[in-house]
Design a protein around this motif. Structure first.
Motif, PDB file in Angstrom:
ATOM      1  N   TYR A 184      54.909  37.052  18.197  1.00  0.00           N
ATOM      2  CA  TYR A 184      53.768  37.638  17.997  1.00  0.00           C
ATOM      3  C   TYR A 184      52.645  36.664  18.778  1.00  0.00           C
ATOM      4  O   TYR A 184      51.739  37.325  19.474  1.00  0.00           O
ATOM      5  N   GLN A 185      52.720  35.559  18.747  1.00  0.00           N
ATOM      6  CA  GLN A 185      51.657  34.602  19.621  1.00  0.00           C
ATOM      7  C   GLN A 185      51.950  34.880  21.020  1.00  0.00           C
ATOM      8  O   GLN A 185      50.928  35.107  21.980  1.00  0.00           O
ATOM      9  N   MET A 186      53.284  34.763  21.382  1.00  0.00           N
ATOM     10  CA  MET A 186      53.766  35.090  22.888  1.00  0.00           C
ATOM     11  C   MET A 186      53.259  36.499  23.371  1.00  0.00           C
ATOM     12  O   MET A 186      52.863  36.575  24.370  1.00  0.00           O
ATOM     13  N   SER A 187      53.345  37.439  22.612  1.00  0.00           N
ATOM     14  CA  SER A 187      52.929  38.696  22.921  1.00  0.00           C
ATOM     15  C   SER A 187      51.563  39.079  23.041  1.00  0.00           C
ATOM     16  O   SER A 187      51.003  39.398  24.189  1.00  0.00           O
ATOM     17  N   ALA A 188      50.629  38.231  22.337  1.00  0.00           N
ATOM     18  CA  ALA A 188      49.067  38.177  22.390  1.00  0.00           C
ATOM     19  C   ALA A 188      48.884  37.462  23.705  1.00  0.00           C
ATOM     20  O   ALA A 188      48.025  38.109  24.676  1.00  0.00           O
ATOM     21  N   MET A 189      49.855  36.441  24.092  1.00  0.00           N
ATOM     22  CA  MET A 189      49.524  35.541  25.378  1.00  0.00           C
ATOM     23  C   MET A 189      49.818  36.494  26.555  1.00  0.00           C
ATOM     24  O   MET A 189      48.930  36.449  27.633  1.00  0.00           O
ATOM     25  N   CYS A 190      51.007  37.044  26.423  1.00  0.00           N
ATOM     26  CA  CYS A 190      51.314  38.255  27.592  1.00  0.00           C
ATOM     27  C   CYS A 190      50.185  39.084  27.815  1.00  0.00           C
ATOM     28  O   CYS A 190      49.811  39.554  29.125  1.00  0.00           O
ATOM     29  N   MET A 191      49.640  39.774  26.914  1.00  0.00           N
ATOM     30  CA  MET A 191      48.579  40.849  26.842  1.00  0.00           C
ATOM     31  C   MET A 191      47.194  40.135  27.833  1.00  0.00           C
ATOM     32  O   MET A 191      46.686  40.574  28.371  1.00  0.00           O
ATOM     33  N   ALA A 192      47.007  38.891  26.997  1.00  0.00           N
ATOM     34  CA  ALA A 192      45.933  38.360  27.542  1.00  0.00           C
ATOM     35  C   ALA A 192      45.825  37.986  29.408  1.00  0.00           C
ATOM     36  O   ALA A 192      45.146  38.016  29.782  1.00  0.00           O
ATOM     37  N   ILE A 193      47.374  37.661  29.537  1.00  0.00           N
ATOM     38  CA  ILE A 193      47.524  37.198  31.130  1.00  0.00           C
ATOM     39  C   ILE A 193      47.289  38.680  31.650  1.00  0.00           C
ATOM     40  O   ILE A 193      46.676  38.747  32.810  1.00  0.00           O
ATOM     41  N   LEU A 194      47.668  39.676  31.088  1.00  0.00           N
ATOM     42  CA  LEU A 194      47.602  41.008  31.624  1.00  0.00           C
ATOM     43  C   LEU A 194      46.271  41.507  32.085  1.00  0.00           C
ATOM     44  O   LEU A 194      45.955  42.072  32.930  1.00  0.00           O
ATOM     45  N   PHE A 195      45.462  41.239  30.946  1.00  0.00           N
ATOM     46  CA  PHE A 195      44.009  41.483  31.202  1.00  0.00           C
ATOM     47  C   PHE A 195      43.181  40.531  32.139  1.00  0.00           C
ATOM     48  O   PHE A 195      42.309  40.651  33.057  1.00  0.00           O
ATOM     49  N   SER A 196      43.494  39.178  31.750  1.00  0.00           N
ATOM     50  CA  SER A 196      42.606  38.201  32.393  1.00  0.00           C
ATOM     51  C   SER A 196      43.326  37.645  33.852  1.00  0.00           C
ATOM     52  O   SER A 196      42.879  36.945  34.624  1.00  0.00           O
ATOM     53  N   GLY A 197      44.544  37.932  33.943  1.00  0.00           N
ATOM     54  CA  GLY A 197      45.355  37.277  35.295  1.00  0.00           C
ATOM     55  C   GLY A 197      45.536  35.914  35.214  1.00  0.00           C
ATOM     56  O   GLY A 197      45.368  35.294  34.215  1.00  0.00           O
ATOM     57  N   MET A 198      45.874  35.522  36.570  1.00  0.00           N
ATOM     58  CA  MET A 198      46.253  33.852  36.722  1.00  0.00           C
ATOM     59  C   MET A 198      46.022  33.630  38.096  1.00  0.00           C
ATOM     60  O   MET A 198      46.250  34.428  38.888  1.00  0.00           O
ATOM     61  N   ASP A 199      45.548  32.416  38.324  1.00  0.00           N
ATOM     62  CA  ASP A 199      45.436  32.070  39.644  1.00  0.00           C
ATOM     63  C   ASP A 199      47.038  31.625  40.243  1.00  0.00           C
ATOM     64  O   ASP A 199      47.905  31.481  39.582  1.00  0.00           O
ATOM     65  N   ASP A 200      46.917  31.194  41.620  1.00  0.00           N
ATOM     66  CA  ASP A 200      48.180  31.103  42.286  1.00  0.00           C
ATOM     67  C   ASP A 200      48.944  29.869  41.623  1.00  0.00           C
ATOM     68  O   ASP A 200      49.971  29.606  41.410  1.00  0.00           O
ATOM     69  N   ARG A 201      48.145  28.679  41.292  1.00  0.00           N
ATOM     70  CA  ARG A 201      48.679  27.551  40.709  1.00  0.00           C
ATOM     71  C   ARG A 201      49.236  27.787  39.277  1.00  0.00           C
ATOM     72  O   ARG A 201      50.262  27.477  39.054  1.00  0.00           O
ATOM     73  N   GLU A 202      48.419  28.683  38.491  1.00  0.00           N
ATOM     74  CA  GLU A 202      48.962  29.013  37.073  1.00  0.00           C
ATOM     75  C   GLU A 202      50.516  29.796  37.476  1.00  0.00           C
ATOM     76  O   GLU A 202      51.362  29.601  36.659  1.00  0.00           O
ATOM     77  N   VAL A 203      50.482  30.576  38.521  1.00  0.00           N
ATOM     78  CA  VAL A 203      51.674  31.522  38.760  1.00  0.00           C
ATOM     79  C   VAL A 203      52.620  30.798  38.976  1.00  0.00           C
ATOM     80  O   VAL A 203      53.934  30.788  38.549  1.00  0.00           O
ATOM     81  N   LEU A 204      52.342  29.608  39.960  1.00  0.00           N
ATOM     82  CA  LEU A 204      53.510  28.616  40.453  1.00  0.00           C
ATOM     83  C   LEU A 204      54.150  27.980  39.250  1.00  0.00           C
ATOM     84  O   LEU A 204      55.043  27.906  39.143  1.00  0.00           O
ATOM     85  N   ASP A 205      53.258  27.245  38.366  1.00  0.00           N
ATOM     86  CA  ASP A 205      53.430  26.526  37.171  1.00  0.00           C
ATOM     87  C   ASP A 205      54.529  27.300  36.289  1.00  0.00           C
ATOM     88  O   ASP A 205      55.307  26.958  35.929  1.00  0.00           O
ATOM     89  N   LEU A 206      54.091  28.642  35.874  1.00  0.00           N
ATOM     90  CA  LEU A 206      54.753  29.544  34.993  1.00  0.00           C
ATOM     91  C   LEU A 206      56.140  29.727  35.710  1.00  0.00           C
ATOM     92  O   LEU A 206      57.192  29.528  35.088  1.00  0.00           O
ATOM     93  N   THR A 207      56.332  30.039  37.051  1.00  0.00           N
ATOM     94  CA  THR A 207      57.539  30.227  37.644  1.00  0.00           C
ATOM     95  C   THR A 207      58.399  29.158  37.633  1.00  0.00           C
ATOM     96  O   THR A 207      59.479  29.244  37.402  1.00  0.00           O
ATOM     97  N   MET A 208      57.845  27.913  37.953  1.00  0.00           N
ATOM     98  CA  MET A 208      58.673  26.748  37.861  1.00  0.00           C
ATOM     99  C   MET A 208      59.249  26.466  36.593  1.00  0.00           C
ATOM    100  O   MET A 208      60.240  25.819  36.244  1.00  0.00           O
TER     101      MET A 208
END
Ligand code: URA
Length: 435
Positions: free
Chosen positions: A36-60
């Protein structure tokens, strides 16, 4: 660090630090952060987006959640290709032998089909005896010896993505560009290739419905690939109708072989493979420019080396390579049924996902990961968007295991077609290339 604070930070538009992303992914994989916490985070990412550094960190972080492939025992430049998924997509079967015949090493891990989309591994199993579960040693040896191997995934790659994707699927959070980019690129980076070429599908049968969305995804994917030190390009292609003509495992293998054997003059499948291949060769340093690369690829069809490369791969993975030259050795369905057009007109649209479902209904697609599939069945389209069709002319041929299934498939397939009384202009197939 508290997950509740991270959710609020992302909800309010903040950027998560490298440590915070690591804490979140590691904690989720270990089961310490609940769904339930991870799904709230995914929804927050869906609405707020991420910058390139965040996306790279998440990917790695996602990439390092499981095993990664070290391709260093393979000599030369290693290239990989990924498609965001589509119906009738037999591109790898054409592209990989062609590129390998030019000297690029193809060490590819592919998946099985699930639902209405097919998988390369299933298609390859149409060759009698073909083994996709080969050992790592044999995989490396085949690539070093003949330049190509395509195997099923053995290593436990990106468990974080498996868990996260299953959650996104049921919480309405699949269509977030940062989440899609990290999901795709974590798996591609884990597979170890130096060069990654992406086929980003766009249209009614794809995740990305508009060229703008597809471009945003293509740019996101290539940016992360480059930031991770790989050479990367993305081709945006139409998925408003199935790719090519055949949908179904052995039927798609036959269509792919027809291209490799030079029996297909032109068409979207060939064009796509030449475009993806040209980018692969250019990024691998094996051609000075895209034009030179295309000429090299065309030559592999003309001199038979691409087809021989496919036969060598089939042989090296235990399959009957005579089937590359003799289609009677490939699976063939017992019943064939034409789908005559009732009123005639111009084909305005073919609902790609629904054609995939017809193939699935015939037994060619998996309902669950464990279901067995019939490699012989499927559909061969005769009319594509823009084509004129006369009353009584066949729209497609159904390949089925019995008459009942064929009759039901005919009914379903008819509904996939939208006809117009007026001529229809086809949208460009290759929409853009992002480098
Ligand atoms: N394909 C993936 O692997 N991940 C996504 O998030 C979407 C498509």
């Amino acid at each position: 660090m508290q997950m509740t604070e991270l959710i609020a930070k992302k909800r309010d538009g903040g950027a998560l630090t490298t440590e915070e992303i690591g804490f979140m992914i590691d904690g989720y994989v270990r089961g310490e952060i609940p769904d339930y916490q991870m799904s709230a985070m995914c929804m927050a990412i869906l609405f707020s987006g991420m910058d390139d550094r965040e996306v790279l960190d998440l990917t790695m972080c996602m990439m390092h959640s499981g095993e990664t492939l070290d391709l260093s025992p393979i000599h030369g430049v290693k290239a990989d290709k990924h498609s965001t998924g589509g119906v009738g997509d037999k591109t790898s079967l054409v592209l990989c032998p062609m590129v390998a015949a030019c000297g690029v090493k193809i060490a590819k891990m592919s998946g099985r089909g699930l639902g209405h989309t097919g998988g390369t591994i299933d298609k390859l199993e149409s060759f009698p005896g073909f083994v996709t579960g080969i050992s790592e040693e044999r995989f490396f040896d085949n690539v070093n010896r003949i330049g190509i191997a395509i195997a099923g995934q053995t290593a436990e790659v990106c468990p974080a993505d498996k868990k996260l994707y299953a959650l996104r699927d049921v919480t309405g959070t699949v269509p977030s560009i940062p989440l899609i980019v990290s999901s795709i690129m974590s798996k591609k980076l884990a597979a170890g290739a130096d060069v990654i070429v992406l086929d980003v599908k766009c249209g009614s049968g794809a995740f990305m419905k508009t060229p703008e969305q597809a471009r945003e995804l293509a740019e996101g994917l290539t940016r992360v690939g480059k930031l991770a030190g790989r050479k990367c390009a993305a081709v945006i292609t139409d998925m408003d109708e199935p790719l090519g003509f055949a949908v179904g495992n052995a039927l798609e293998v036959k269509e792919a072989i027809d291209v490799l054997a030079g029996r297909t003059e032109a068409g979207e499948l060939k064009e796509l493979c030449l475009t993806l291949g040209a980018n692969m060769l250019a990024l691998s340093g094996l051609a000075a420019d895209e034009q030179g690369a295309r000429a090299k690829l065309e030559a592999t069809i003309a001199d038979g080396s691409a087809l021989r490369k496919l036969a060598e791969m089939v042989e090296a993975q235990g399959g009957d390579s005579r089937a590359v030259y003799d289609f009677s050795l490939l699976p063939d369905a017992a019943f064939k049924r034409e789908v005559p057009c009732e009123e005639g007109g111009y084909v305005a649209h073919i609902e790609a996902d629904d054609v995939g479902l017809v193939s699935m209904h015939l037994g060619g697609g998996r309902v669950t990961k464990e279901s067995a599939i019939d490699l012989s069945v499927g559909v061969v389209l005769h009319k594509k968007v823009g084509d004129r069709v006369e009353p009584g002319e066949s729209l497609a041929t159904i390949h089925a295991s019995d008459e009942g299934k064929a009759a039901r498939a005919e009914e379903l397939l008819r509904k996939c077609y939208t006809l117009s009384p007026y001529p229809v202009e086809k949208a460009p197939f290759i929409k853009n290339i992002v480098k």
